[in-house]
Every structure is written in C-alpha cells, then in structure tokens.
Design a protein around this motif. Sequence first.
Motif, PDB file in Angstrom:
ATOM      1  N   VAL A  83      -8.657  -1.311   0.472  1.00 37.87           N
ATOM      2  CA  VAL A  83      -7.696  -1.315  -0.637  1.00 37.87           C
ATOM      3  C   VAL A  83      -7.210  -2.735  -0.929  1.00 37.87           C
ATOM      4  O   VAL A  83      -7.078  -3.136  -2.096  1.00 37.87           O
ATOM      5  CB  VAL A  83      -6.499  -0.382  -0.318  1.00 37.87           C
ATOM      6  CG1 VAL A  83      -5.324  -0.661  -1.250  1.00 37.87           C
ATOM      7  CG2 VAL A  83      -6.918   1.075  -0.428  1.00 37.87           C
TER       8      VAL A  83
ATOM      9  N   GLY B 205      -2.132  -0.886  -4.103  1.00 40.98           N
ATOM     10  CA  GLY B 205      -3.173   0.125  -3.979  1.00 40.98           C
ATOM     11  C   GLY B 205      -2.606   1.382  -3.345  1.00 40.98           C
ATOM     12  O   GLY B 205      -1.477   1.392  -2.839  1.00 40.98           O
TER      13      GLY B 205
ATOM     14  N   ARG C 116      -7.282   0.755   4.550  1.00 41.02           N
ATOM     15  CA  ARG C 116      -6.290  -0.268   4.218  1.00 41.02           C
ATOM     16  C   ARG C 116      -6.981  -1.601   3.914  1.00 41.02           C
ATOM     17  O   ARG C 116      -6.646  -2.276   2.933  1.00 41.02           O
ATOM     18  CB  ARG C 116      -5.292  -0.441   5.368  1.00 41.02           C
ATOM     19  CG  ARG C 116      -4.350   0.740   5.552  1.00 41.02           C
ATOM     20  CD  ARG C 116      -3.395   0.488   6.738  1.00 41.02           C
ATOM     21  NE  ARG C 116      -2.584  -0.703   6.511  1.00 41.02           N
ATOM     22  CZ  ARG C 116      -1.478  -0.722   5.781  1.00 41.02           C
ATOM     23  NH1 ARG C 116      -1.040   0.388   5.217  1.00 41.02           N
ATOM     24  NH2 ARG C 116      -0.803  -1.836   5.616  1.00 41.02           N
TER      25      ARG C 116
ATOM     26  N   ILE D 196      -3.388   5.026  -0.928  1.00 40.78           N
ATOM     27  CA  ILE D 196      -4.206   5.808   0.005  1.00 40.78           C
ATOM     28  C   ILE D 196      -3.677   7.233   0.004  1.00 40.78           C
ATOM     29  O   ILE D 196      -2.477   7.460   0.172  1.00 40.78           O
ATOM     30  CB  ILE D 196      -4.168   5.232   1.434  1.00 40.78           C
ATOM     31  CG1 ILE D 196      -4.835   3.848   1.469  1.00 40.78           C
ATOM     32  CG2 ILE D 196      -4.860   6.184   2.413  1.00 40.78           C
ATOM     33  CD1 ILE D 196      -4.721   3.151   2.812  1.00 40.78           C
TER      34      ILE D 196
ATOM     35  N   ILE E  58       0.855  -1.189   0.000  1.00 41.35           N
ATOM     36  CA  ILE E  58       0.000   0.000   0.000  1.00 41.35           C
ATOM     37  C   ILE E  58       0.890   1.238   0.000  1.00 41.35           C
ATOM     38  O   ILE E  58       1.721   1.425   0.902  1.00 41.35           O
ATOM     39  CB  ILE E  58      -0.941   0.026   1.219  1.00 41.35           C
ATOM     40  CG1 ILE E  58      -1.903  -1.160   1.175  1.00 41.35           C
ATOM     41  CG2 ILE E  58      -1.717   1.349   1.262  1.00 41.35           C
ATOM     42  CD1 ILE E  58      -2.812  -1.267   2.388  1.00 41.35           C
TER      43      ILE E  58
ATOM     44  N   PRO F 276      -6.706   0.122  -6.786  1.00 43.11           N
ATOM     45  CA  PRO F 276      -7.662   0.852  -5.932  1.00 43.11           C
ATOM     46  C   PRO F 276      -6.998   2.051  -5.260  1.00 43.11           C
ATOM     47  O   PRO F 276      -5.875   1.959  -4.771  1.00 43.11           O
ATOM     48  CB  PRO F 276      -8.092  -0.199  -4.904  1.00 43.11           C
ATOM     49  CG  PRO F 276      -7.019  -1.234  -4.923  1.00 43.11           C
ATOM     50  CD  PRO F 276      -6.440  -1.230  -6.299  1.00 43.11           C
TER      51      PRO F 276
END
Length: 734
Positions: free
Chosen positions: A212, A51, A209, A53, A13, A115
């Motif tokens: 994702v 992914g 999290r 964030i 991530i 994502p």
Amino acid sequence: MTDFTMKTDAEGIATITWDVADKSMNVMSVEGLEQLDTLTDQALADDAVKGIIITSGKAGSFAGGMDLNLLAKMKADAGDDPAKGLFEGTMRMHHLLRKIERAGMAPKTNKGGKPVASVLPGTAAGIGLELPLATHRIFVANNPKARIGLPEIQVGIFPGAGGTTRLVRMLGAMAASPLLLEGKMLSPDAAKKAGIINEVSDDPMADARAWVLSATDADILKPWDAKGYKMPGGAPYHPAGFMTFVGASAMVNGKTKGVFPAAKALLSAVYEGALVPFDTALKIEARWFTSVLMNPTSSAMIRSLFLNKEALEKGAVRPEGIPDQRVKKLGVLGAGMMGAGIALVSAQAGIEVVLIDRDQAAADKGKAYSESYMDKGIARKKATVEKKEALLSLITATPDLDALKGCDLIIEAVFEDPAVKAEMTKKVEAVIPEDCIYASNTSTLPITDLAKASSRQEQFIGIHFFSPVERMLLVEIIKGANTGDRAVAKALDYVRQIRKTPIVVNDERFFYANRCIIPYGGEANRMITEGIAPWYIDQAAQMLGFPVGPVQLGDETSVDLATKIMRATKAAMGNAYPASEADELIVWLEEKGRLGRKTKAGYFDYDEKGKRLGYWKGMQDKYPLAEVQPPLQDVQDRLMFVQVLEAVRALEEGVLMDIREGDVGAILGWGFAPWSGGPFSWLDMIGTPYAAERCDQLEAQFGERFKCPDLLREMAEKNQTFYGRFGPKAEKAA
C-alpha cells in the motif's frame, strides 16, 4: 451492532476490519454494507489516508458469504415489485464495490486513486471473495485449511456482486468456468496459481502494508479500466472466444440438461457482459442475478441446500437437555464395504475405531481400505505419509470382541439378515459397557424388530449410511419404538463429528430414503415391461435433474439387491404385497446372471474393463419396444410422483417428523432433482391443487400406486403449501 470498524495509523493506512459479533465467520448484511460504504467514503475523503486495507477480525477466515436475509429484505422493501427491489439492491452493492475499485481515481486520467488491499486470514467465499476482487491486491495467509472461491451455483444462484464479471475479465471465460459453473473452492496456493489472488504470505498484513505504501497509479488500475483492454481468450466475437462460448454453452446444457436456471443465467451474464463495457456488464449481471432470485427454483435450493441443511447439521432436531455425546471410541462390526467406509470416515474425524470381523484376514482387509484410500490421496497430493500413519493408528482391526470394551458407540454393519444381526447384538452386549449406544447400519430392516435382540432397547438405534460412505453426505438416523433420547443425541453428535448431514426418522420398513428410491427403480422397470425404451426412461430422469437415470441406477446398485429386497418385503407383507411386472423383470435378469455392473452384465452390456457399452438389447426380446413411445411428460411425471407421493405418505404416517429432513434427505441421499429443493418444495412449486389433480389422472391411467394421499387431498382443497403448514415458521406460529 457494528460489523465494520476503521482505524488510521501514523503512516496513513486506514485498516477496515470486518468482524460480525456472535458469528464464527463473517457474513454480509444490509447493515454491514451500509457501514462499509460509510467507512469507504470517509477513507477516500480523508487526505491523511494514503491507502486502505480491508481485513477480517476472525482468526482463520475472511468471510463465508452473504446473509441470505439480506436478499429477503431487498424483496420485502420493494413491496409489490420485488424484482425492482432485488435489482436496485444488487446495484447498490455494485456501486459500493466499484467505488472501492476506482478508489477516487479521476475518470479521464485514471490517476489520483488510493491503493486498496485486502488481507484474508483464511477462507473467503461468495461475497467474501467478491469484495476482495474489487480491491487492487489480495494477500492471503499461508493457511492450508483456507478455501477460496465462489460456490453460489451449488445453492441455485450465481455470484451477483461483481464476482462473475470480474473473474471472467481477469481470467477469461474458459479459465473462469470451473470456478463459476462448478463452484470450486481452492486452497490459497491453488487460488494464486489460478490467478484469483495475488500473494500467499506468512505475514499478509505486513506485506499488504508495504505494498500500500509503495503502490503507484499503474499498480491500482484494473486491466478493464485501462485503454486497449482485451479479454483473455477472446471476446465472443473473436474467433478464439467464439469457440469458447459455443463450447461453454454445450457443456452447461450437457451437464444441467437445461433444468438449473442459475447455470443458464450465469452463462448469459458472461456472454452478454463480454460484449459491452465493464459498468454495463455489471448491470447485465445484476439483471440476470435478479432473474434467478425471482425464479422459485433458487428459493427452493437456497432453503434446502443452505438453510435447512445447515440447521440440521447444527442440531435442529436434537433432543433438548441431553449433554454432549461426542464419540470417543467406536466399534464397527463387519469390515466389508460399508464397515470399512464407516471406519475410514470415523478415523478421519479423529475417533478411535475397533474394526471387527470373523477372522484377522477379513478385519485386515477392511482396514486396508483406509490404507488404499490414503495412498490415493498421497498420489494426488491431498494427503501425506504422516497423515496416513496417524489415521491408520486409530483403527484396530481384530476378530476379538473383547477389544470393544470401552466403546461408547457400536455400529453394526453385518449381513442384512435379522438372525445374524440378533446373534451379533447379544454377543456384543455381553462385552460393551452398560451405557454404550448400539446402532445398526441396516438399509431396510425395521429397527424395532432388530432391537428385540437387545437387553437395552432404549440404547438401540439405526444409523443408515449410504454407499460409498466416504463420498455420500447423508446419514439417516432411525428411532425404534423404544429408542431413547440419549441414543438419538449420540447418533446426531457422531454424524456431526464425521461432518455429514443427518436426518432423523421414525421406524418403518425402508425408513424414508429407500421407501422413495425403491419405487423410482420399480416404476422404471414397469415402463420397460410396457415397451418403453430404457434409454428414454434414463434421459427423461436426467432431464429432470437426476444425476443418473433409474435404469442405470439399477445396474449400479445391483439387480440381486433388488430381488433380495423384493423377496424380503413379500415375506413380511404376505398377501398385501403389491406384485407387479417389475418383479418379473428383475427375477428374469437374476436368472440370466445379469446382476449389474459388478458382473459386467445387467441392464447394460460392459466391456472386459467394466465400461458401459450400451443398453442390453436382449431386454427387447422379452419386452419388445412399443411402436409409439409415450409423451415425455407422462414418463417424467410417473418418475417424479412415484417418489414424492411416498414422501407425503411418510410425513402422513409420522415416519418423517420434519419436512426439512424430507427435502434435504432426498437431495443428498439419492440425488432427487436438486433444482426442485426436494419433494415437498417441488409440490409447493407446482401447487397442491395441481398435484392432487395430476395424481387422479395418473391413478386412472397407471394404477393405484398414484392414488392421492389424504393429506395431499386435504391440502389441495385448502390450497395450502407444505412449508406454509409444516415449515419451521408455521410450527413457531402454532
């Protein structure tokens, strides 16, 4: 300096954190956009990243909007073609946000994307919401102080970084209208209910999290990119959608009277964008956004309602070298409507308040105003019983002046009579500490004269609130001839505590605001005596952007207040008083007991419940309507120039010390045509040469009150602007 940073963890991530140094809240800059673009490319290209964030490094907020210098840079970089620079710069923002939205998906299959979630610790406004709207899921912290929305319309523009197009396609034109056309800011729960965000969470990062890591291709495909998408509520050519857009057009024009370009441009972007594919709609949005930015009204509104207002609230005119003067204990003298309102807003700011009146019953009645206000808040679920009790515990209602011991600020709000005020000043100064600042909440009486009753004139100042106190945003601070810097600093720090916008002016009868408002009503009264229809006058004013016309305003503020001011002014000026037919009209209304809304009879007729029924036809018995009504331009120019010329004279005479205060004060104080940016911005917009020429025409036709001030004449001859000569940049250059 780095606004955006990125870290990728073992689970794949990539967290992009927005944290602008030296800012309490993030704002988007040119550098920030470039950094976000670079990091997005890196994350999408890195096979190790599963992914993304996007979040904020600020506790309690995500972002407060765009750095307005970004727009200025777009214009400047384009040289002789600023519109091209703005359009291309806006399209660069669209390309970036569209890149985030598509997230590497294959164009034909809509598969293979990564994502992207956004985590908002709190408030997200403007571009601070437009960026999350381009991500695939929005998680917001359960933060009751947070506000989510697109408030751009309030400063003369509209959401131009995709917010308009995305919100309409998410919610439909009808549901998106209050958020776009009114700039409503919602709590996280309300934003979720409206469909703007996806989740309100106690641990939004953990929830983001988890999402994702589990998101599928279907989870990240936006509805408008999927086959068969239909706009909620219907597109313009759909029967249901057709009615929505017809109604929206009527609503916008009804509210704005066609004088706010941003609202019309927004509606055009929504309507035209709804007829075409999404990417084309973004181009249409960018074109209308550019059109608004090129309109001088947007620059004027941004300057006055954002930049100037913020500067004044942050202490732009605060005396230097004076330590923090925040109020700890406030004494309010007089528990009537004004005193009760001052007590309420002060207690809301956490200030201990002593509310004084002639007897316990009168003082208790003033405190009851706060109780009633909180009860209404509880009924609307805007307050709680606990908050009500906490607020009321801060207000001590009493007739005992000894309770004022320990106060560091006094605000006197007793009857507008110099003798009454003088007596109260002497009584209270015998009780309060030697260093206590004493302020009078007078709306018209010269502060220097009132200060003569004080034994410490350097600590005597005017703090003029507008009614109703809890709703009006402006506070006018008046320096008397002997007022010291500490008193000014105290007043400014107090106004900041109660979260209102201050302007500081020098002492003169009527100060600044009423100096301009009174001629506005007076000119309307003159026109009525000339046979001009009162409804024509009010409509002409509303078509200029004033919230209410001057005739209606006269009923709202009361006729007897106007006659009191007229008589007091006549007594002070003697033979120099410029009597007019307007005085005869208000005296005649007063004699007939038609004092306005409060007596359910004034310029208007009212029903038993106080609802306006229409203009009182009895006025035409005394002042018959002219068979031919004057051109609209003449009526509007008389209403505008009679105010702006007083603003110029106030600057010329040193009553106004900063034109920013003149513009902000006019808009917040009495609703002066917000689209114009205020009196000085309006004069800059029409040009000083034309303004001086129009003054000469109006003076020749209607009288000496339209005589061009010497300052305006001089500036016209030199083709100067007010902001060019008196603005902050001009002062720095000098």
